[in-house]
Enzyme design. Sequence first.
Site, short mmCIF file in Angstrom:
data_model
loop_
_atom_site.label_atom_id
_atom_site.label_comp_id
_atom_site.label_asym_id
_atom_site.label_seq_id
_atom_site.Cartn_x
_atom_site.Cartn_y
_atom_site.Cartn_z
N LYS A 136 0.86 -1.19 0.00
CA LYS A 136 0.00 0.00 0.00
C LYS A 136 0.90 1.24 0.00
CE LYS A 136 -4.26 1.07 2.49
NZ LYS A 136 -4.96 0.86 3.76
O1 G3P Z 1 -7.47 1.71 5.92
C1 G3P Z 1 -7.85 2.88 5.28
C2 G3P Z 1 -9.18 3.44 5.67
O2 G3P Z 1 -10.19 2.49 5.54
C3 G3P Z 1 -9.20 4.21 6.94
O3 G3P Z 1 -10.50 4.54 7.37
O4 G3P Z 1 -12.02 5.22 9.20
O5 G3P Z 1 -9.57 5.79 9.36
O6 G3P Z 1 -11.04 6.96 7.73
P1 G3P Z 1 -10.79 5.69 8.46
#
Ligand code: G3P
Length: 214
Positions: A83
Amino acid sequence: MEIFLDSVNLKEINELKEFIDGITTNPSLIAKSGRKDKYEDLIGEICSVVKGSVSVEVVANNHEDMIEEGLRLAEIAGNIVVKLPLTREGLISCKKLWTQHKIPVNITLCFSPGQALLAAKAGACFISPFVGRLDDIGYDGLSLVEDICTIYSNYGFDTKILVASVRSPTHVIEAARLGADSITVPAKVLKQLLNHPLTNQGLAIFEKDWSTKQ
Ligand code: G3P
């Protein structure tokens, strides 16, 4: 539609592994797990539990170091997807990791259709638009997904749209309506998708009737 779990919690992963096609992780999740120091071991354990791809993010910030880190991560297991952030350095690294080493890349932190276009041209295997974080600041995260679906379909890009930063089952259903290839969800949202109060209520009625009527 592929459904990934956005988690590094092995208890959660084991509980939900029958319902998922892989895992996505990020540096915040790893830092919060308390296993940051030997996180390669944690990732190795996750890769042995989950059959599908496991996205692991580099923390380096220039392309030479990102490529080196990506190559190191890819050695942990055959199902690793590296990633990389949607930055100049991230896209340069993506192109090299894919064209020279055939290592699949998930480009993360995508917030605009233009960024998604550049990621596809750099050979990304996945693009991760962050819908929840856009919603949080008053934009429409799902309209970004819609734009990317249109652009990728116009040009036949192979890059898969992996909807990320998901906050609710509605995000999942709307992303599926739009035809997104994949989505990553926290355990809470996956459990919300699975459960419905009327299912539980209906089951309780069936069980009661079955045990009381002749
Ligand atoms: O892993 C990436 C993403 O899904 C993060 O989500 O909830 O931290 O905005 P969030």
